[in-house]
Structure formats: C-alpha cells, structure tokens
Design an enzyme around this catalytic site. Structure first.
Site, short mmCIF file in Angstrom:
data_model
loop_
_atom_site.label_atom_id
_atom_site.label_comp_id
_atom_site.label_asym_id
_atom_site.label_seq_id
_atom_site.Cartn_x
_atom_site.Cartn_y
_atom_site.Cartn_z
CB THR A 114 -0.93 -0.01 1.24
OG1 THR A 114 -1.64 -1.25 1.26
CG2 THR A 114 -1.92 1.13 1.21
CB THR A 157 2.78 -5.11 8.42
OG1 THR A 157 2.86 -6.55 8.36
CG2 THR A 157 4.18 -4.58 8.64
CG ASP A 194 3.81 -9.73 8.11
OD1 ASP A 194 3.15 -10.46 8.88
OD2 ASP A 194 3.53 -9.57 6.91
CG MET A 201 0.06 -15.09 9.67
SD MET A 201 -1.22 -13.83 9.53
CE MET A 201 -2.47 -14.72 8.61
O1 F6P Z 1 1.07 -9.16 5.99
C1 F6P Z 1 0.25 -9.56 7.01
C2 F6P Z 1 -0.21 -10.97 6.79
O2 F6P Z 1 -1.04 -11.32 7.88
C3 F6P Z 1 0.92 -11.98 6.59
O3 F6P Z 1 1.55 -12.32 7.79
C4 F6P Z 1 0.19 -13.11 5.90
O4 F6P Z 1 1.05 -13.87 5.09
C5 F6P Z 1 -0.80 -12.37 5.06
O5 F6P Z 1 -0.98 -11.10 5.62
C6 F6P Z 1 -2.14 -13.07 4.94
O6 F6P Z 1 -2.93 -12.36 4.05
P1 F6P Z 1 -4.44 -12.68 3.75
O7 F6P Z 1 -5.25 -11.93 4.77
O8 F6P Z 1 -4.65 -12.18 2.39
O9 F6P Z 1 -4.64 -14.15 3.88
#
Ligand code: F6P
Length: 359
Positions: free
Chosen positions: A117, A137, A139, A181
């Site tokens: 984004t 995030t 992450d 994640m």
């Molecule tokens: O980037 C955040 C995150 O939760 C990652 O850790 C994970 O791989 C991804 O998004 C999952 O995305 P979605 O909600 O599209 O399944």
C-alpha cells in the site's frame, strides 16, 4: 499551513491498531481546524463515488480499542493494476484516483498500510498527490521503522498460544509445531518463540536442516524433557528447499504462504518416532483488540502524520526511532523489506539459551 481537508484510508491486510491511527488522525486534524474524509476499502474510496464519509471526533470516539478498521480494507485494491478500456484507450484506475482526489477538495492523503500500500501511495505522490504514509503490519517488516503497530499484539497472542501448547505438549510428551505469520520475515516467530520459551524457532532468514532439528529435539528427550515446542514462521523453508504456498500470486494479489508447519510436523514424526501435532495460528494473530503498546504507537503515528501535513512535508512515512517518531522519505523505504539479521541480538540470545534455529 495550507491544507484544509484531508482523506484517510487503510489498505492491505488489517492489523490491530488501525482504528487507533484513524482516531488519532481525525482528532488531531479536527483540533487543528482540518476536516477529515474517511475513504472506504483502501483506494476504492477514491475510485467509486459514494465510498467516502466525513469523520469527526464524534465518529471516532470509542474506537481506540477496536481491532479491524472502521473504513474497511482490501489487499486487492491497487488502482495501478486494474486496466479499464475507455474511448481514449486502455488505462488503469490511477487517473480516476487523482481526479477524485481533487474533485473531493482534498489537500492531502494519509495512507495507512503495509509495504504494498505504501508503494502505491508513493506512486500517487509522484503523480502529484500530497501523501503521508503510516506503516502497518503485524509482520514488522517495513524498512525505516523499528516497529509497526499490530506486531506487538500478534506476538502477545502467539506467545499466549505457545503457553497453552506447552501444557498439553508436556502432558502427552509430544512435539507441538506452531506456524505463525510474518511473510518473508521471521519477526513474529522470533519474538513469540523467545517470549513463549520455544525449543526451536524456524525463520526464513535461517534455512533449516530437518535432521539437525530432529537431533536437537531428541537430545531434549534424552535429558528428560520429553516434549518440545517448535515455532515455525510461515515463510521458513529447508536448506536447498522452497517456500510452502497456499496460493500462487495472481494479478494484483501476492502469493499466500502457508503449510510449512504441517510439513515440519509430519517430517519430525517420521524422523523422531515421537507423537507430533501442528497448529496454524493464522488470522487469529490479526484479530482482536490492540495491546496498549500498539495503541500508543498507533496514536503517535496518527498524530505525527497530521503534524507532517501541517508542515507540508509530503512523500513521507511516519516511523518509530525510539524515543522519537520521525519522518522517512517514502522512496527510501518502499520495496525494502526489513528481515531478521541472522546475527541479531535476540537470535544470539536465543542460541545462548540453547534454542535451535535448525541450522
Ligand atoms: O502481511 C500480514 C499478513 O497477515 C501476513 O503475515 C500473511 O502472510 C498475510 O498477511 C495473509 O494475508 P491474507 O489476509 O490475504 O490471507
């Protein structure tokens, strides 16, 4: 200060603390005489008419502690990735976004999102939209900021899950594998693994060797600790091997990682002969109320974004550089993931305590 009305949007996957940022943006902007318009579902709010609404302090009262986002979000919302055929030829939606931005009388745009984004925000900045980014995030992999809000909440949840797995692992003398994640970064696995007292932590930055991992877990068995907890980042992979995917990348949407936990679990069962079980924490890590740390960080980020707008400091991203919240240039941070350095202090600390990274 020239800006009188700003737009605010949330893009990409949600993270606990988004509402706290929106609240801080709206309150601090309105207290400075700047009107706020909430844009729905990421950039869709600047593509389709009627997908926006004014936000006053009254509208954001009580949302500090709420997970999710009152504006909605999408990670399929890249206006540069969706071509439309017009009488003037094939175009993407980016022109429409710029046009709508001006039509709505906006003077600046606060974009709250992850790397994808923020990269879109940077493209719009280059097209002339005054943008300020806010890094989001779970992450924690955005360059230029020590922390992103959402990370602390995800780590707290994963740590609690590991605590719970410990008691059942010990009771059954099993190996429990927990997949967390993090995409291509091992921050969630590392912090929750250390916080939860895991015996092994597998992260993408340190490819693992299954035989070495199994040997270390069997060593625990030999000295009497007959259970083990293995935390696996979704992006972890074996030496010479590759990532486990749930879904390949498609136009406008990144690949979905997942499955490595189950793989490690069944391989460990074969090699060690022990009972093993695996669990995927998945989106539970993104749900629920933000921790107090994330609420405070998100609030500081939101207020700083408004400060930057008041100073006409655009093309920037707010960032945490303890003890300060600072501004970074978007071009210096987008497309540069922050991963765990293999010699990072917490990796070395974990190793010193006997935690294996499977290498
Ligand atoms: O980037 C955040 C995150 O939760 C990652 O850790 C994970 O791989 C991804 O998004 C999952 O995305 P979605 O909600 O599209 O399944």
């Amino acid at each position: 200060m020239t800006v009188q009305r700003i737009g605010v949007l949330t893009g990409g996957g949600d993270a606990p603390g988004l509402n706290a940022v929106i609240r801080a943006v709206v309150k601090s902007a309105c207290n400075s005489g700047i009107e706020c318009i909430g844009l729905e579902d990421s950039f869709d709010g600047l593509i389709e008419p009627g997908r926006s609404r004014p936000l006053t302090p009254r509208d954001v009262t009580g949302i500090l502690r709420l997970g999710g986002t009152i504006l909605g979000t999408t990670n399929r919302g890249n206006p540069f990735a969706h071509p439309i055929v017009t009488s003037e030829g094939t175009k993407d939606y980016s022109d429409r976004v710029v046009e709508m931005f001006h039509k709505m009388g906006l003077g600046a745009l606060v974009v709250i999102g992850g790397d994808g984004t923020l990269a879109i925000a940077h493209q719009f900045y280059r097209l002339g939209i005054p943008v300020v980014g806010v890094p989001k995030t779970i992450d924690n992999d955005i360059a230029g900021t020590t922390n992103c809000f959402g990370f602390d909440t995800a780590v707290a949840f994963a740590t609690d899950a590991i605590d719970r797995l410990h008691t059942t692992a010990e009771a059954h003398k099993r190996i429990m594998v927990v997949e967390v994640m993090g995409r291509y970064a091992g921050w969630i696995a590392l912090y929750s693994g250390v916080g939860g007292g895991a015996d092994a932590i597998l992260i993408p930055e340190i490819p693992f060797d299954l035989t070495a991992l199994a040997e270390r877990l069997m060593e625990r068995d030999r000295w009497g600790a007959r259970f083990s907890i293995v935390v696996v980042a979704e992006g972890a992979f074996p030496k010479g091997g590759k990532l486990e995917l749930l879904e390949e990348a498609q136009q406008g949407h990144v690949e979905r990682l997942g499955g490595i936990g189950a793989r490690v679990c069944s391989a460990l069962a074969k090699v060690t002969g022990k009972e093993t079980r695996s669990v995927v924490l998945g989106h539970l890590q993104r749900g629920g109320a933000p921790t107090s740390f994330d609420r405070v960080l998100a609030t500081r980020f939101g207020a700083k974004a408004v400060e930057l707008i008041k100073q006409d400091d655009f093309g920037t991203m707010v960032a945490s550089a303890p003890p300060d919240i600072v501004a970074r240039r978007l071009e210096d941070v987008v497309g540069k993931a922050k991963t765990v350095p293999p010699d990072f202090d917490l990796v070395l600390t974990a190793r010193a305590l006997g935690v294996t990274f499977g290498d």
